[in-house]
Design a protein around this motif. Structure first.
Motif, PDB file in Angstrom:
ATOM      1  N   LYS A 177       0.836  -1.199   0.000  1.00 55.76           N
ATOM      2  CA  LYS A 177       0.000   0.000   0.000  1.00 55.76           C
ATOM      3  C   LYS A 177       0.875   1.254   0.000  1.00 55.76           C
ATOM      4  CE  LYS A 177      -3.883  -2.354   0.587  1.00 55.76           C
ATOM      5  NZ  LYS A 177      -4.559  -2.727  -0.657  1.00 55.76           N
ATOM      6  N   SER A 178       0.397   2.285  -0.696  1.00 54.56           N
ATOM      7  CA  SER A 178       0.999   3.610  -0.574  1.00 54.56           C
ATOM      8  C   SER A 178       0.528   4.211   0.744  1.00 54.56           C
ATOM      9  CB  SER A 178       0.552   4.517  -1.722  1.00 54.56           C
ATOM     10  OG  SER A 178       1.142   4.132  -2.937  1.00 54.56           O
ATOM     11  N   ILE A 179       1.447   4.792   1.509  1.00 58.82           N
ATOM     12  CA  ILE A 179       1.100   5.366   2.814  1.00 58.82           C
ATOM     13  C   ILE A 179       1.262   6.896   2.756  1.00 58.82           C
ATOM     14  CG2 ILE A 179       1.580   5.308   5.291  1.00 58.82           C
ATOM     15  CD1 ILE A 179       0.806   2.560   4.351  1.00 58.82           C
ATOM     16  N   CYS A 180       0.237   7.606   3.178  1.00 57.47           N
ATOM     17  CA  CYS A 180       0.246   9.088   3.166  1.00 57.47           C
ATOM     18  C   CYS A 180       0.640   9.605   1.789  1.00 57.47           C
ATOM     19  CB  CYS A 180       1.207   9.674   4.198  1.00 57.47           C
ATOM     20  SG  CYS A 180       0.774   9.274   5.871  1.00 57.47           S
ATOM     21  N   SER A 181       0.209   8.950   0.756  1.00 57.00           N
ATOM     22  CA  SER A 181       0.653   9.292  -0.587  1.00 57.00           C
ATOM     23  C   SER A 181      -0.254   8.572  -1.578  1.00 57.00           C
ATOM     24  CB  SER A 181       2.105   8.815  -0.737  1.00 57.00           C
ATOM     25  OG  SER A 181       2.504   8.792  -2.068  1.00 57.00           O
ATOM     26  N   LYS A 182      -0.600   9.253  -2.659  1.00 55.13           N
ATOM     27  CA  LYS A 182      -1.366   8.586  -3.715  1.00 55.13           C
ATOM     28  C   LYS A 182      -0.469   7.592  -4.433  1.00 55.13           C
ATOM     29  CE  LYS A 182      -2.626  12.209  -5.948  1.00 55.13           C
ATOM     30  NZ  LYS A 182      -3.120  13.163  -6.943  1.00 55.13           N
ATOM     31  N   PRO A 183      -1.036   6.489  -4.961  1.00 47.87           N
ATOM     32  CA  PRO A 183      -0.223   5.667  -5.862  1.00 47.87           C
ATOM     33  C   PRO A 183       0.194   6.511  -7.071  1.00 47.87           C
ATOM     34  CG  PRO A 183      -2.253   4.520  -5.271  1.00 47.87           C
ATOM     35  CD  PRO A 183      -2.389   5.930  -4.775  1.00 47.87           C
ATOM     36  N   ILE A 184       1.266   6.135  -7.713  1.00 48.96           N
ATOM     37  CA  ILE A 184       1.753   6.868  -8.885  1.00 48.96           C
ATOM     38  C   ILE A 184       0.928   6.532 -10.124  1.00 48.96           C
ATOM     39  CG2 ILE A 184       3.693   6.831 -10.525  1.00 48.96           C
ATOM     40  CD1 ILE A 184       5.566   7.214  -8.258  1.00 48.96           C
ATOM     41  N   ALA A 185       0.560   5.274 -10.252  1.00 53.01           N
ATOM     42  CA  ALA A 185      -0.167   4.848 -11.457  1.00 53.01           C
ATOM     43  C   ALA A 185      -0.915   3.546 -11.199  1.00 53.01           C
ATOM     44  CB  ALA A 185       0.810   4.666 -12.617  1.00 53.01           C
ATOM     45  N   LEU A 186      -1.852   3.257 -12.084  1.00 51.66           N
ATOM     46  CA  LEU A 186      -2.538   1.963 -12.083  1.00 51.66           C
ATOM     47  C   LEU A 186      -2.235   1.254 -13.409  1.00 51.66           C
ATOM     48  CD1 LEU A 186      -6.053   3.039 -10.700  1.00 51.66           C
ATOM     49  CD2 LEU A 186      -4.106   2.141  -9.417  1.00 51.66           C
ATOM     50  N   VAL A 187      -2.194  -0.062 -13.365  1.00 52.23           N
ATOM     51  CA  VAL A 187      -1.892  -0.841 -14.566  1.00 52.23           C
ATOM     52  C   VAL A 187      -2.905  -1.970 -14.708  1.00 52.23           C
ATOM     53  CG1 VAL A 187      -0.167  -2.272 -15.735  1.00 52.23           C
ATOM     54  CG2 VAL A 187       0.585  -0.433 -14.229  1.00 52.23           C
ATOM     55  N   TRP A 188      -3.491  -2.115 -15.915  1.00 57.97           N
ATOM     56  CA  TRP A 188      -4.331  -3.264 -16.235  1.00 57.97           C
ATOM     57  C   TRP A 188      -3.518  -4.126 -17.206  1.00 57.97           C
ATOM     58  CZ3 TRP A 188      -5.852   1.607 -15.281  1.00 57.97           C
ATOM     59  CH2 TRP A 188      -6.911   1.803 -14.381  1.00 57.97           C
ATOM     60  N   PRO A 189      -2.744  -5.077 -16.673  1.00 60.52           N
ATOM     61  CA  PRO A 189      -1.744  -5.738 -17.526  1.00 60.52           C
ATOM     62  C   PRO A 189      -2.329  -6.548 -18.680  1.00 60.52           C
ATOM     63  CG  PRO A 189      -1.762  -6.690 -15.320  1.00 60.52           C
ATOM     64  CD  PRO A 189      -2.646  -5.504 -15.282  1.00 60.52           C
ATOM     65  N   TRP A 190      -3.480  -7.197 -18.469  1.00 58.12           N
ATOM     66  CA  TRP A 190      -3.994  -8.073 -19.531  1.00 58.12           C
ATOM     67  C   TRP A 190      -4.449  -7.271 -20.755  1.00 58.12           C
ATOM     68  CZ3 TRP A 190      -1.607 -11.862 -17.949  1.00 58.12           C
ATOM     69  CH2 TRP A 190      -1.753 -12.431 -16.687  1.00 58.12           C
ATOM     70  N   ILE A 191      -4.765  -5.981 -20.550  1.00 55.84           N
ATOM     71  CA  ILE A 191      -5.132  -5.171 -21.718  1.00 55.84           C
ATOM     72  C   ILE A 191      -4.068  -4.108 -21.996  1.00 55.84           C
ATOM     73  CG2 ILE A 191      -7.627  -5.584 -21.591  1.00 55.84           C
ATOM     74  CD1 ILE A 191      -7.820  -2.864 -20.093  1.00 55.84           C
ATOM     75  N   TYR A 192      -2.890  -4.291 -21.417  1.00 57.21           N
ATOM     76  CA  TYR A 192      -1.740  -3.408 -21.685  1.00 57.21           C
ATOM     77  C   TYR A 192      -2.058  -1.941 -21.441  1.00 57.21           C
ATOM     78  CZ  TYR A 192      -0.669  -7.764 -24.085  1.00 57.21           C
ATOM     79  OH  TYR A 192      -0.503  -9.090 -24.386  1.00 57.21           O
ATOM     80  N   GLU A 193      -2.796  -1.667 -20.360  1.00 55.55           N
ATOM     81  CA  GLU A 193      -3.193  -0.291 -20.042  1.00 55.55           C
ATOM     82  C   GLU A 193      -2.418   0.232 -18.845  1.00 55.55           C
ATOM     83  OE1 GLU A 193      -5.941   1.611 -22.480  1.00 55.55           O
ATOM     84  OE2 GLU A 193      -5.817   2.246 -20.365  1.00 55.55           O
ATOM     85  N   LEU A 194      -1.958   1.469 -18.940  1.00 62.81           N
ATOM     86  CA  LEU A 194      -1.275   2.121 -17.823  1.00 62.81           C
ATOM     87  C   LEU A 194      -1.841   3.525 -17.673  1.00 62.81           C
ATOM     88  CD1 LEU A 194       2.366   2.044 -16.820  1.00 62.81           C
ATOM     89  CD2 LEU A 194       1.505   4.271 -17.509  1.00 62.81           C
ATOM     90  N   LYS A 195      -2.285   3.864 -16.445  1.00 62.40           N
ATOM     91  CA  LYS A 195      -2.850   5.192 -16.219  1.00 62.40           C
ATOM     92  C   LYS A 195      -2.080   5.870 -15.093  1.00 62.40           C
ATOM     93  CE  LYS A 195      -7.067   7.343 -14.563  1.00 62.40           C
ATOM     94  NZ  LYS A 195      -7.303   8.471 -15.481  1.00 62.40           N
TER      95      LYS A 195
END
Lengths: 438, 438
Positions: free
Chosen positions: B266-284
Motif C-alpha cells: 500500500k501507498s502510505i500518506c501518498s497517492k499511488p503513482i499509477a494503475l496498470v491493467w496488464p492483460w489489456i496493456y493499459e497504464l494510467k
C-alpha cells in the motif's frame, strides 16, 4: 458570568490576559472573546472567540479594545463527582486517567487540566442525560505516552472494584489515545470472567477546540457502557471524520493507525464489535462471538512484569540488541518480523541461545495485517527449529502486553509462557483465516 | 517429455520421488502427476497435479500406481539470458535478486530455485512479447529477509550501470516481498537524477502455485518499465485480490501491509503513482508531481552505513536499549514513537545525552499513517528541546534506510545528518497535509 464594561483601553496599554474584551479593528471589524496568555509575539494578542476558535490580531491593526470582564474559575458546585440519581436510569462510572479526552486548557496557567466533574460533563454534553446517570473519578492524570505497566495494574484494580458494584451498569475509562490500545489490551487480560462492558474512550482533539471529538466519543461510550448486551473490554472511537457513527473495537484487536485523524482507531484482522450512532442513541452489534453481561464475579489477575521487550526487525540489524536482552535480565521478547514472521538468518544462533537460556521468543509481523506462518519458507522453518513461537495474527502491541501479563501472573518458565501465549484469553489470537479483514 | 508406461507398482513398493505416475485409488478415483519428495509421513505420497495443485494420498487408500515416466531437468537452451531482439520493441532489463517472484521449486532437491531465463519467462508469460524484449540477469539469490545494506549497494551499482545503457528502456528488479520496500527506498536514495523507471516487483505466491501472482505482477512491471513516462523508483504489485489491476507505488512511500494477501503493498500518506491493467496493456498515471524520462546521467551515491538503529516505543520501555546505542558505536537512531511522535518522559534525559554525544535521533510514528508533530503536546515540546528531529510523514522504514544512506554518503556530523534527513530526496517527506490518504 456577569459581563460589564469596565474601561476602554488604548492600544498602547498592556492588555491583561484572561480578560474578556471587545476588539474593534481599524477596518471596522469587531470581535469579542477572552484574551489568552498565548501571544506568539509582542505585537499580537490572541483571543478565544465564543465559538471556540482562537484568533490572533496584530496590535497595529487595532482601533480600540473594550474590557468586558474578568475570567473566573469554575465554581465549586460543578466539581461534584456524581449527579443526582434518577429512578430508571442506569449508572455509568467514568474513570479518568488523563489525556486529551478529559482535559481542557486551564486559561490561568496555560496547562491542560483534567475535566471530569459529572455535572460539568453533563452540562457540556446534555445528551448524556437521556442515557444514564454518571459518576466520575479522576484515578490518574497521566499523558498516555507516560503510561506504565504499573498504571495498568492500578487501573485494573479500580475497574475490577467498580465491576463488583451492583448499581454500576458499565464502566468508561477515559484515556489518552497514544497508548490506549496497550492499556485496553492489558485490562482485557487482567480482568477475566467479565460481567459488564468496560469501554475505553479518548479524544484526538481536546474539548476546548471546536473540532473536538471528546463529546461525540464520550456520548458513544456512555451508550455502550449503559446499553450494550456484551461484557467485553472495548475501545469506542469515531468511525469516520464526520460526526455520524462511532466504532466499538475489541481492545486486543485495536490499533491507533493514524497520528491525528478522528477515526484513527481500527480493528485489525477482526471485525468491529459494534457501531454506534450517538446522536440518535443507536447501537448495532456486529460481532456474534461475544461474552454476554452476566452475574459472574470477575477475577483479577493484574500483575505485569516489565522484563519483556519488543524488537522490530530491519535489514542490517545486528545481534547486539539481543545481547542486552540476556544481560539485563529480560524474560521474553516479541520480535516484529518481516512478512509472515522472518528475521535475517545471521541472527538465528543468537536467538537459539536466548531460547536455550530460557527466554521466550514470540514472533509477530510488522505488516500489521495478516498472520505469521513459519511453515512456508526455509527461514521460518529454521526459526521453528530453534524454538521461536509464532503468534498467529496477534498484534505486536497486544503480544507484548500479554507477555508482560503472562510473566507477571504465571512466572517465567518458558514452557508455561509458550502455552499461555498461544491460549486465547481475550480474542487476541484467532485460528480463523481473516484474509477479508484488510 | 515422452511419457511411457514403465511398470505397475504395488502399493507396498517404495515410489521413487520425481516419477510421473497415475494413481488409482480404491474408491476408483484416478489422478496423474509428479510424485514430490515432500511426503509428510510414511503412509502418504504427495502428487503434483498438472493443474499445479499438490494432493496428498494415503497409501492405504491406493489400489495401484502406474509409473508413466521420470522428471527431467529443463534443457539448456532455455537458460539464455536474452531473447532475440525484434525491431521496434523496447528492451527491458530484469535484475533478479531472489525471493518468491523469480523462483520455482526444484523438484530434485525440493529447494526453491531462481527462475530467470528470458526465454523461460516469455514462455510462461507470452503476453510479455507484446510489450518488450527481455534481458535477464541473476545478480543475487537472497531471500529478502536476509537482504543487507551491502546488498543494496550492489543492486544500486548494477541498476546504475544498466541505466547508462542507451538500449535499455526500463529496469525491473525482482525482489522478495518481505523487505522489498526497504531495498526499493534504498535505491531511491542511492541513484539520483534518474533517467528511466526502475520497477521493483515481487510475488506473494511462488510461480509453481496456481494462485501465483508472479506472472501478473511481472507483466505489469514490464509494462511500467517499457512504457511509463516517468523516471522514478517504484514498486508494482497487485491492486486487489483478483487479477484486474496492479498498483504502482512510490518506493519511499510503500509498505507491505499484509503478510499474505496478493494486494499486500500500500501507498502510505501518498497517492499511488499509477494503475496498470496488464492483460489489456493499459497504464494510467495518477500522480502529477513526477520526474520525467530524460537524457540526464544518473548519479550514484550508494554507500549505506549500518550504524543506524530503529527502535519501536512501548509502555514500560527502559533506557537500556539506548545505552547500547552509544556503547556499540551507533551514529543515529529512528524512534517509532506513539501518536504524533511521543516517548515516555522518563527516557528524555537518556535521549538528551545521546544527542549531546553527537548521535542523531529522528522521530516517526508507529501509527503508520499520519505525520509527527512535536508542537502540540508538552511531551513533544520537551523532545524538541533536547534536539530530537521530527521526521514529518516519513515512514519509519524509509527513515531508517535514509539515515543509513545519509551516514554513508555525507558522514556522521549531527548537524549535517539533521539537515539531510529533512531535505526531500525521493518523495519520502511531504509538507502537504495528507489527511485524506488513509
Amino acid at each position: 458570568m456577569e459581563i460589564r464594561r469596565e474601561k476602554i483601553l488604548n492600544v498602547g496599554n498592556e492588555i491583561e490576559p484572561l480578560t474578556y474584551v471587545k476588539v474593534v479593528r481599524k477596518d471596522g471589524l469587531e470581535v469579542s472573546g477572552l484574551v489568552l496568555p498565548l501571544a506568539r509575539s509582542d505585537d499580537t494578542i490572541v483571543i478565544k472567540l465564543d465559538n471556540g476558535y482562537n484568533i490572533g490580531i496584530k496590535k497595529e491593526n487595532i482601533e480600540r479594545i473594550e474590557v468586558l470582564g474578568k475570567y473566573e474559575k469554575k465554581v465549586s458546585h460543578r466539581e461534584s463527582k456524581r449527579v443526582e440519581r434518577r429512578p430508571g436510569f442506569p449508572l455509568v462510572k467514568i474513570i479518568g486517567t488523563g489525556g486529551t479526552i478529559a482535559s481542557k486548557i486551564d486559561y490561568e496557567t496555560g496547562a491542560v487540566k483534567p475535566y471530569l466533574s459529572a455535572n460539568e460533563l453533563i452540562e457540556d454534553i446534555p445528551e448524556i442525560k437521556e442515557i444514564a446517570d454518571l459518576e466520575t473519578e479522576q484515578l490518574l492524570d497521566i499523558l498516555s505516552e507516560n503510561m506504565k505497566p504499573k498504571n495498568w495494574e492500578r487501573i485494573a484494580l479500580e475497574v475490577h472494584k467498580e465491576l463488583l458494584r451492583d448499581d454500576v451498569k458499565g464502566i468508561i475509562v477515559a484515556h489518552g489515545t497514544d497508548t490506549m490500545s496497550y492499556t485496553a489490551a492489558a485490562i482485557s487480560f487482567a480482568i477475566q470472567e467479565l460481567n459488564k462492558p468496560v469501554v475505553f474512550v479518548g479524544a484526538q482533539r481536546s474539548s476546548d477546540r471546536p473540532s473536538s471529538d471528546a463529546a461525540f466519543n464520550l456520548l458513544a461510550a456512555t451508550l455502550v457502557a449503559a446499553r450494550a448486551p456484551f461484557a467485553e473490554v472495548v475501545i469506542t472511537m469515531h468511525g469516520e471524520t464526520g460526526d455520524t457513527y462511532a466504532v466499538v473495537h475489541r481492545a486486543t484487536r485495536t490499533r491507533k493507525m493514524h497520528s491525528t485523524r478522528r477515526d484513527a482507531f481500527k480493528s485489525i484482522c477482526s471485525k468491529p464489535i459494534a457501531l454506534v450512532w450517538p446522536w440518535i442513541y443507536e447501537l448495532k452489534v456486529i460481532e456474534k462471538d461475544l461474552r454476554k453481561r452476566s452475574n459472574s464475579i470477575p477475577r483479577l489477575l493484574n500483575k505485569f512484569d516489565e522484563r519483556a521487550f519488543l524488537v522490530k526487525m530491519f535489514p542490517g540489524m545486528k545481534s547486539d540488541i539481543f545481547d542486552i536482552i540476556k544481560e539485563r535480565g529480560y524474560k521474553g521478547i516479541i520480535i516484529e518480523g518481516t512478512g509472515m514472521g522472518h528475521i535475517s538468518e545471521d541472527l538465528l544462533s543468537t536467538i537459539r541461545n536466548l531460547i536455550k537460556d530460557g527466554i521466550f521468543v514470540g514472533m509477530t509481523t510488522q505488516c500489521i495485517y495478516g498472520t505469521t506462518n513459519l511453515n512456508v519458507y526455509a527461514t521460518g522453518r529454521k526459526l521453528l527449529e530453534v524454538g521461536v513461537t509464532p503468534l498467529g495474527d496477534m498484534l505486536s502491541e497486544t503480544a507484548l502486553v500479554k507477555l508482560m501479563w503472562v510473566l507477571g501472573n504465571f512466572g517465567d518458565d518458558i514452557e508455561v509462557v509458550k502455552r499461555k501465549m498461544l491460549e486465547p484469553i481475550a480474542g487476541e489470537i484467532s485460528s480463523r483465516r481473516t484474509l477479508d479483514l484488510f
